[in-house]
Design an enzyme around this catalytic site. Structure first.
Site, PDB file in Angstrom:
ATOM      1  N   ASN A 151       0.882  -1.171   0.000  1.00 33.37           N
ATOM      2  CA  ASN A 151       0.000   0.000   0.000  1.00 33.37           C
ATOM      3  C   ASN A 151       0.916   1.217   0.000  1.00 33.37           C
ATOM      4  O   ASN A 151       1.520   1.544   1.016  1.00 33.37           O
ATOM      5  CB  ASN A 151      -0.894  -0.025   1.248  1.00 33.37           C
ATOM      6  CG  ASN A 151      -1.760   1.214   1.356  1.00 33.37           C
ATOM      7  OD1 ASN A 151      -1.774   2.058   0.450  1.00 33.37           O
ATOM      8  ND2 ASN A 151      -2.472   1.348   2.465  1.00 33.37           N
ATOM      9  N   TRP A 152       1.021   1.842  -1.157  1.00 35.79           N
ATOM     10  CA  TRP A 152       1.937   2.998  -1.271  1.00 35.79           C
ATOM     11  C   TRP A 152       1.410   4.211  -0.534  1.00 35.79           C
ATOM     12  O   TRP A 152       2.140   5.169  -0.335  1.00 35.79           O
ATOM     13  CB  TRP A 152       2.137   3.374  -2.748  1.00 35.79           C
ATOM     14  CG  TRP A 152       2.799   2.342  -3.591  1.00 35.79           C
ATOM     15  CD1 TRP A 152       3.261   1.112  -3.203  1.00 35.79           C
ATOM     16  CD2 TRP A 152       3.080   2.445  -4.997  1.00 35.79           C
ATOM     17  NE1 TRP A 152       3.806   0.450  -4.270  1.00 35.79           N
ATOM     18  CE2 TRP A 152       3.707   1.251  -5.385  1.00 35.79           C
ATOM     19  CE3 TRP A 152       2.852   3.419  -5.962  1.00 35.79           C
ATOM     20  CZ2 TRP A 152       4.126   1.011  -6.702  1.00 35.79           C
ATOM     21  CZ3 TRP A 152       3.255   3.189  -7.270  1.00 35.79           C
ATOM     22  CH2 TRP A 152       3.886   2.001  -7.632  1.00 35.79           C
ATOM     23  N   LYS A 153       0.123   4.202  -0.185  1.00 35.14           N
ATOM     24  CA  LYS A 153      -0.511   5.393   0.400  1.00 35.14           C
ATOM     25  C   LYS A 153      -0.260   6.581  -0.532  1.00 35.14           C
ATOM     26  O   LYS A 153      -0.256   6.410  -1.752  1.00 35.14           O
ATOM     27  CB  LYS A 153      -0.025   5.607   1.836  1.00 35.14           C
ATOM     28  CG  LYS A 153      -0.180   4.325   2.668  1.00 35.14           C
ATOM     29  CD  LYS A 153       0.025   4.479   4.143  1.00 35.14           C
ATOM     30  CE  LYS A 153      -0.207   3.129   4.818  1.00 35.14           C
ATOM     31  NZ  LYS A 153      -0.118   3.196   6.282  1.00 35.14           N
ATOM     32  N   HIS A 177      -9.487   1.200   4.976  1.00 35.95           N
ATOM     33  CA  HIS A 177      -8.217   1.428   5.669  1.00 35.95           C
ATOM     34  C   HIS A 177      -8.454   2.385   6.834  1.00 35.95           C
ATOM     35  O   HIS A 177      -9.248   3.310   6.735  1.00 35.95           O
ATOM     36  CB  HIS A 177      -7.181   2.009   4.691  1.00 35.95           C
ATOM     37  CG  HIS A 177      -5.804   1.953   5.262  1.00 35.95           C
ATOM     38  ND1 HIS A 177      -5.361   2.876   6.179  1.00 35.95           N
ATOM     39  CD2 HIS A 177      -4.791   1.079   5.081  1.00 35.95           C
ATOM     40  CE1 HIS A 177      -4.124   2.557   6.536  1.00 35.95           C
ATOM     41  NE2 HIS A 177      -3.752   1.468   5.888  1.00 35.95           N
ATOM     42  N   GLU A 234      -6.835   4.786   7.887  1.00 35.42           N
ATOM     43  CA  GLU A 234      -6.606   6.203   7.560  1.00 35.42           C
ATOM     44  C   GLU A 234      -7.834   6.793   6.868  1.00 35.42           C
ATOM     45  O   GLU A 234      -8.179   7.955   7.079  1.00 35.42           O
ATOM     46  CB  GLU A 234      -5.342   6.329   6.692  1.00 35.42           C
ATOM     47  CG  GLU A 234      -4.080   6.067   7.524  1.00 35.42           C
ATOM     48  CD  GLU A 234      -2.920   5.457   6.773  1.00 35.42           C
ATOM     49  OE1 GLU A 234      -2.883   5.526   5.528  1.00 35.42           O
ATOM     50  OE2 GLU A 234      -2.023   4.897   7.443  1.00 35.42           O
ATOM     51  N   GLU A 282      -5.488  -4.918  10.391  1.00 41.84           N
ATOM     52  CA  GLU A 282      -4.457  -3.917  10.623  1.00 41.84           C
ATOM     53  C   GLU A 282      -4.733  -3.199  11.939  1.00 41.84           C
ATOM     54  O   GLU A 282      -5.524  -2.235  11.978  1.00 41.84           O
ATOM     55  CB  GLU A 282      -4.445  -2.877   9.492  1.00 41.84           C
ATOM     56  CG  GLU A 282      -4.142  -3.462   8.138  1.00 41.84           C
ATOM     57  CD  GLU A 282      -3.514  -2.414   7.214  1.00 41.84           C
ATOM     58  OE1 GLU A 282      -2.383  -2.635   6.778  1.00 41.84           O
ATOM     59  OE2 GLU A 282      -4.143  -1.374   6.964  1.00 41.84           O
ATOM     60  N   SER A 288       3.371  -2.259  10.382  1.00 43.29           N
ATOM     61  CA  SER A 288       4.813  -2.366  10.616  1.00 43.29           C
ATOM     62  C   SER A 288       5.368  -3.754  10.290  1.00 43.29           C
ATOM     63  O   SER A 288       6.310  -4.226  10.942  1.00 43.29           O
ATOM     64  CB  SER A 288       5.176  -1.961  12.057  1.00 43.29           C
ATOM     65  OG  SER A 288       4.790  -0.618  12.287  1.00 43.29           O
TER      66      SER A 288
HETATM   67  P1  13P Z   1       3.021   0.230   7.654  1.00 44.59           P
HETATM   68  O1  13P Z   1       3.492  -1.067   7.057  1.00 44.59           O
HETATM   69  O2  13P Z   1       3.794   1.415   7.176  1.00 44.59           O
HETATM   70  O3  13P Z   1       2.899   0.152   9.149  1.00 44.59           O
HETATM   71  O4  13P Z   1       1.536   0.474   7.097  1.00 44.59           O
HETATM   72  C1  13P Z   1       0.632  -0.566   7.155  1.00 44.59           C
HETATM   73  C2  13P Z   1      -0.564  -0.186   6.399  1.00 44.59           C
HETATM   74  O5  13P Z   1      -1.295   0.718   6.770  1.00 44.59           O
HETATM   75  C3  13P Z   1      -0.833  -0.881   5.139  1.00 44.59           C
HETATM   76  O6  13P Z   1      -2.106  -0.604   4.677  1.00 44.59           O
END
Ligand code: 13P
Length: 248
Positions: free
Chosen positions: A9-11, A93, A95, A165, A211
């Site tokens: 997930n590049w966000k 997600h 976020e 997550e 993480s």
């Molecule tokens: P990280 O791997 O940076 O903790 O992010 C996890 C995530 O939100 C994947 O969608």
């Protein structure tokens, strides 16, 4: 059959050019390796078509609209996502839930539209630190799952990938222990089994996110109910992403 999956997930990272270069480099690095999992890259909307046409990688969007089409300035529909060649869409997600107010009811609409357009949702669920401390984490994860997904037919549900997550583990460097993750994944599978039966539950891929990296992937992926990962930070560099993929 349940699939092993490692999805990046590049966000909100990488310009279009950087994204395409990265995807080509990842594809080249994977060529000739015997993979024990499906690899997906979750890119911003504007990268989807270019990455899908420049590589054979499986591509996921990170969101789609909760409406089919029309006067919704700035939104991108599930049909538009599908038209890029993307096969998956990350939905729910944390976020999106916390910064953009996405409720279970909104997510339910997004899931339906994704499925109608032939996309497989990678549906994210997970509790906050406070919820875990109050010992309501199982209730939270169950209600997120039930409220958005459990009106689907068994056939539609079988197209869903779940990503557990825990919010406290996302981007914090604080990974859930493999025991914590396994415990929750087993609970999620049990919850699915109660609604859709053991066969559907056994065939559902449940990914861990938060993480996860090349140092902990092997241990996480060796747990019986962890079928892969949804990877943020460690999916942004080929050298960091490959060891996660090779955690299988
Ligand atoms: P990280 O791997 O940076 O903790 O992010 C996890 C995530 O939100 C994947 O969608």
């Amino acid at each position: 059959m349940r699939k092993n999956i490692v999805a990046g997930n590049w966000k909100m990272n990488k310009s279009l050019q950087e994204g395409v270069e990265f995807a080509k480099a990842l594809e080249a690095a994977l060529a000739g390796k015997t993979l024990k999992c499906e690899v997906i890259v979750g890119t911003p909307f504007i990268h989807l078509a270019s990455v899908a046409s420049a590589t054979k990688l499986n591509v996921a969007a990170q969101n789609c609209a909760d409406k089919a089409s029309g006067a919704y300035t700035g939104e991108v529909s599930a049909a538009m996502v599908a038209s890029t060649g993307a096969k998956y869409v990350i939905l729910g997600h944390s976020e999106r839930r916390s910064y953009y107010g996405e409720t279970d009811a909104i997510l339910k609409e997004k899931v339906l539209l994704a499925l109608e357009n032939g996309l497989s949702p990678i549906f994210c669920i997970g509790e906050t630190k406070e919820e875990r401390e109050k010992n309501v984490h199982f209730d939270v994860v169950k209600s997120q799952t039930v409220n958005a997904l459990f009106e689907l037919s068994a056939e539609d549900f079988s197209k869903i990938v779940i990503a557990y997550e825990p919010v406290w583990a996302i981007g914090t460097g604080l990974t859930a222990t493999s025991a914590q993750a396994q415990e929750m994944h087993a609970f999620i599978r049990e919850t699915i089994a109660e609604k859709y039966g053991k066969e559907v539950a056994d065939n559902t891929s449940i990914l861990y996110g938060g993480s996860a990296n090349g140092g902990n992937a092997k241990e996480l992926f060796s747990c019986p109910d962890i079928d892969g990962g949804l990877i943020g930070g460690a999916s942004l560099d080929v050298e960091k992403f490959i060891p996660v993929i090779e955690g299988f």
